[in-house]
Design a protein around this motif. Structure first.
Motif: not given
Lengths: 53, 364
Positions: B184-189
């Protein structure tokens, strides 16, 4: 002592930040202080416990 | 002599009560160092039983959480186990959650029912965690020696470098991988290369923040499993990042309650003085003592603490001061007993393992 005495007359936000600063300084001092104590007496305490004397 | 009295007066506490808080802080520190929890969720009830108003009890507890978490984070930082990016991303959720929780407390205070509601919440919380610990200990006694399960995951939030994590320390649990698969955006690393939705991170932060702000607890017993099972990091990173989250929860909580001028710095200082020492000893004890030997005592202590808070509430309701004293004795007495059990087992284990060369230590 609620911390509001630290900076009497300052805004509540500044007083709250002062409280956080004091607690952080205390935490750092205790971490460093007890760390030094542990290094100094820790081995002796463990030896004493191990030997039962 | 004059100096010590002046210090106690400066901090607004008499020498006896200051000493009591140092001793109580020591016990809390031993629990935190050994089990990775047991800090703030014992402090707030104790302050409530001692007659402090709920905002003072919670605000002081939050400041104590901040100090304790700062010390523990410094230790985990040295081991490189803190995902600061994840911690920072959780910050917004934590802040909103704590703000909502504290508003709830102040709203209840206006209605005159804050102490009752917070007290009842603590009775339920302590009972639930006590049952979990006791059941976990009994299951282990029944011969289930599968380490690295939920019990270990939830109880190792100290500076023990992942002890109890077993070989699964670097693995992300299946449920977390499933949640991560819903992109589900926004995605983060994250720091370990895995990806997570900001919604998941904010939701975890907000939920834990709400519990922290309402009850004045660090929330490590909720936050660490949530980071591990919901966001999905390695166990070691979950432990370190959870402590960093505790630091932020404590800071935001201390700021929120500090603005209202309800934090008692004398209480916080006394508790921290004792707990910083106790946490070192408790943490060291994990190298020698088998956690399973004492977990059941900890579980039973939480159940007694739950009863103690309940009796304290009854005392206020029935206007029977004798119940208040009984409540206090139960809370302090059970904590003292479990602390003594840990130290006793620790001393015996040190004698056993160090007194006889070549004896195996815990975890070997």
């Amino acid at each position: 002592m609620t911390g509001t005495e630290l900076l009497a007359g300052a805004s509540p936000s500044v007083q709250a930040l002062a409280v956080i600063g004091v607690v952080l300084l205390e935490a750092i001092a205790l971490y460093v202080g007890y760390g030094a104590v542990e290094e100094a007496v820790g081995p002796a305490v463990l030896d004493r416990l191990a030997n039962g004397r | 002599m004059i100096g010590s009295i002046a210090t106690a007066e400066l901090l607004g506490l008499g020498p006896e009560i200051f000493g009591l808080f140092v001793a109580f802080g020591f016990m809390v520190g031993v629990f935190f160092g050994f089990f990775g929890m047991g800090g703030s969720f014992l402090v707030t009830p104790a302050l409530l039983i001692l007659g402090y108003p709920a905002p003072v009890a919670i605000g002081s507890s939050m400041a104590f959480v901040f100090g304790t978490a700062a010390i523990a984070t410094m230790k985990h930082h040295d081991a490189g186990q803190v995902d600061y990016k994840l911690g920072a991303l959780m910050f917004v959720g934590i802040t909103v959650g704590i703000e909502l929780g504290s508003r709830l407390v102040f709203g209840l205070e206006v209605l005159g029912i804050a102490n009752v509601v917070v007290g009842v919440a603590y009775v339920l919380l302590l009972a639930a965690i006590g049952v979990l610990f006791t059941r976990s200990a009994l299951d282990t006694d029944d011969g289930d020696e599968d380490d690295g399960g939920d019990a270990d995951a939830g109880t190792d939030e100290t500076g023990n470098d992942g002890e109890g994590a077993g070989d699964d320390a670097d693995e992300v649990p299946a449920i977390a991988r499933k949640i991560q698969s819903y992109e589900i955006p926004p995605m983060t690393t994250l720091a370990d290369g895995s990806r997570a939705s900001l919604w998941t991170i904010s939701g975890v932060g907000g939920g834990v923040g709400l519990v922290s702000g309402f009850l004045g607890v660090g929330g490590g017993f909720v936050r660490m499993p949530a980071i591990y099972y919901v966001i999905g990091t390695s166990l070691a990173a979950a432990v370190g990042t959870s402590l960093f989250g505790g630091l932020m929860s404590g800071a935001v909580g201390a700021f929120t309650y500090g603005r209202a001028g309800v934090i008692d710095l004398g209480i916080v200082t006394a508790l921290l003085t004792g707990s910083a020492l106790g946490a070192r000893i408790g943490s060291s004890a994990t190298a020698y003592v088998d956690e399973d030997d004492v977990t059941i005592y900890f579980g039973l202590m939480l159940l007694v603490a739950s009863a103690a808070v309940g009796i304290g509430e009854l005392s206020a309701w029935l206007s029977m001061p004798v119940l208040d004293r009984l409540s206090f004795v139960l809370l302090i007495g059970s904590a003292l007993l479990v602390c003594a059990v840990i130290l006793y087992h620790g001393a015996l284990a040190v004698r056993r393992t160090r007194g006889v060369p070549g004896s195996p230590q815990r975890g070997e």
